[in-house]
Design an enzyme around this catalytic site. Sequence first.
Site, PDB file in Angstrom:
ATOM      1  N   HIS A   1      48.118  34.458  36.868  1.00  0.00           N
ATOM      2  CA  HIS A   1      49.114  34.452  35.802  1.00  0.00           C
ATOM      3  C   HIS A   1      48.478  34.988  34.520  1.00  0.00           C
ATOM      4  CE1 HIS A   1      51.627  32.489  32.656  1.00  0.00           C
ATOM      5  NE2 HIS A   1      52.604  32.726  33.508  1.00  0.00           N
TER       6      HIS A   1
ATOM      7  N   THR B   1      47.975  33.908  31.763  1.00  0.00           N
ATOM      8  CA  THR B   1      47.157  32.996  30.967  1.00  0.00           C
ATOM      9  C   THR B   1      45.862  32.604  31.661  1.00  0.00           C
ATOM     10  OG1 THR B   1      48.379  31.178  31.926  1.00  0.00           O
ATOM     11  CG2 THR B   1      49.161  32.008  29.820  1.00  0.00           C
ATOM     12  N   LYS B   2      45.604  33.159  32.814  1.00  0.00           N
ATOM     13  CA  LYS B   2      44.431  32.763  33.580  1.00  0.00           C
ATOM     14  C   LYS B   2      43.175  33.514  33.129  1.00  0.00           C
ATOM     15  CE  LYS B   2      45.946  29.564  36.283  1.00  0.00           C
ATOM     16  NZ  LYS B   2      47.155  29.307  35.482  1.00  0.00           N
ATOM     17  N   PHE B   3      42.036  32.975  33.524  1.00  0.00           N
ATOM     18  CA  PHE B   3      40.722  33.545  33.257  1.00  0.00           C
ATOM     19  C   PHE B   3      40.675  35.010  33.698  1.00  0.00           C
ATOM     20  CE2 PHE B   3      36.787  34.202  35.813  1.00  0.00           C
ATOM     21  CZ  PHE B   3      35.925  34.491  34.777  1.00  0.00           C
TER      22      PHE B   3
END
Length: 383
Positions: free
Chosen positions: A163, A165-167
């Site tokens: 997603h 917002t992920k790393f």
Amino acid sequence: MARIEGVLDRNWLTNGGPLVEEFEGEVAAVSGVRHAIATCNGTLALEIAISAAGLAGEVITTPFTFVATAHALRRLGITPVFCDVDPVTHNIDPAQVERLVTPRTTGILGVHLWGRPCAVDELTDIADRHGLRLLFDASHALACSSGGRMIGGFGAAETFSFHATKFVNSFEGGAIVTDDDALAERARLIRNFGFADYDQVRALGTNGKMAEVAAAMGLTSLESRDRFTAVNHQNHAAYRTGLAGVQGIEVVPYDDEELTTRQYVVVEVDETAGLSRDDLQEVLWAENVLARRYFYPGCHRVEPYVTEQDEQRLLMPATDRLAHRLLTLPTGTGVDATDIDVIAGIIERAVELGPLLASALPRRQPAPTPVAPMPSDGQASPE
């Protein structure tokens, strides 16, 4: 942009293009497994993995996770049986898992919360002794390790989320990773409507394919993962320094012996802080610091689960306690040491003025039961 222009030049936008295949190879290499099956999001990765593993009936899982973990089971007609978490690790408590096994139980679905690994060995032992399938939602745990071994190769399969917002992100995406050749083959069939060839449908499936433009972003993001990790480590250390000695505020630690990306900075606010976690969040939001409470109020207290379970099944004391005490703070490459100094200063001052602030802030009414889940925003939805 060069990758995206290549996608447009080739006129190959989806259906297993060269960038998706390359991305799958890179994810498999990072995870130390033979197979990575890229999907259009992390939730479908979970649903496909659950289907490919043949789960049915009841599956034991944690209530302290993003609601997609439970929803993926329920949407497939499986009953999530919630097991309370270990108050220290925040992960599913294996000591309680075994007591929940019934003749209807077919599997265990653990979650490596914050990228900190589950008790993999204990859960594996329980699954083996009871003939259960073991899966892991590893949405937080790409490029993390457990016992010196990369997360991705545990259980029958694990799943990642990419997603935005992920790393590592692919705008929106996910993947199933496994060393089980048969499970990987079933997952690939399910991901593409059950098609085994041009016009041969051999299984019930869905449309879970990753698009080429998403893989372009995923590959580009993977190239920067070492820099992302370094920044996250610096930020986590800066928060620990800045908040050291602040009464009632503890930064949740990571294991220095394991590989961790530290993409989450989580603080626990206890009663000695003089104000509640929710009061502190209001103070931070007033200063434009968008801290977030996770995973409030717990899957067992949202629909449809809260009205389907008897009162006894809702007793999750460790989960309830954490859901009312944990707060995640801003981190990542958009945050620097100066920002963290300011944020830590706001928190320190808020604690100093704790009782005064608590009395001045608007009083909330207790949330009714059932409790609706929080609306999603960016990394507020850690799918």
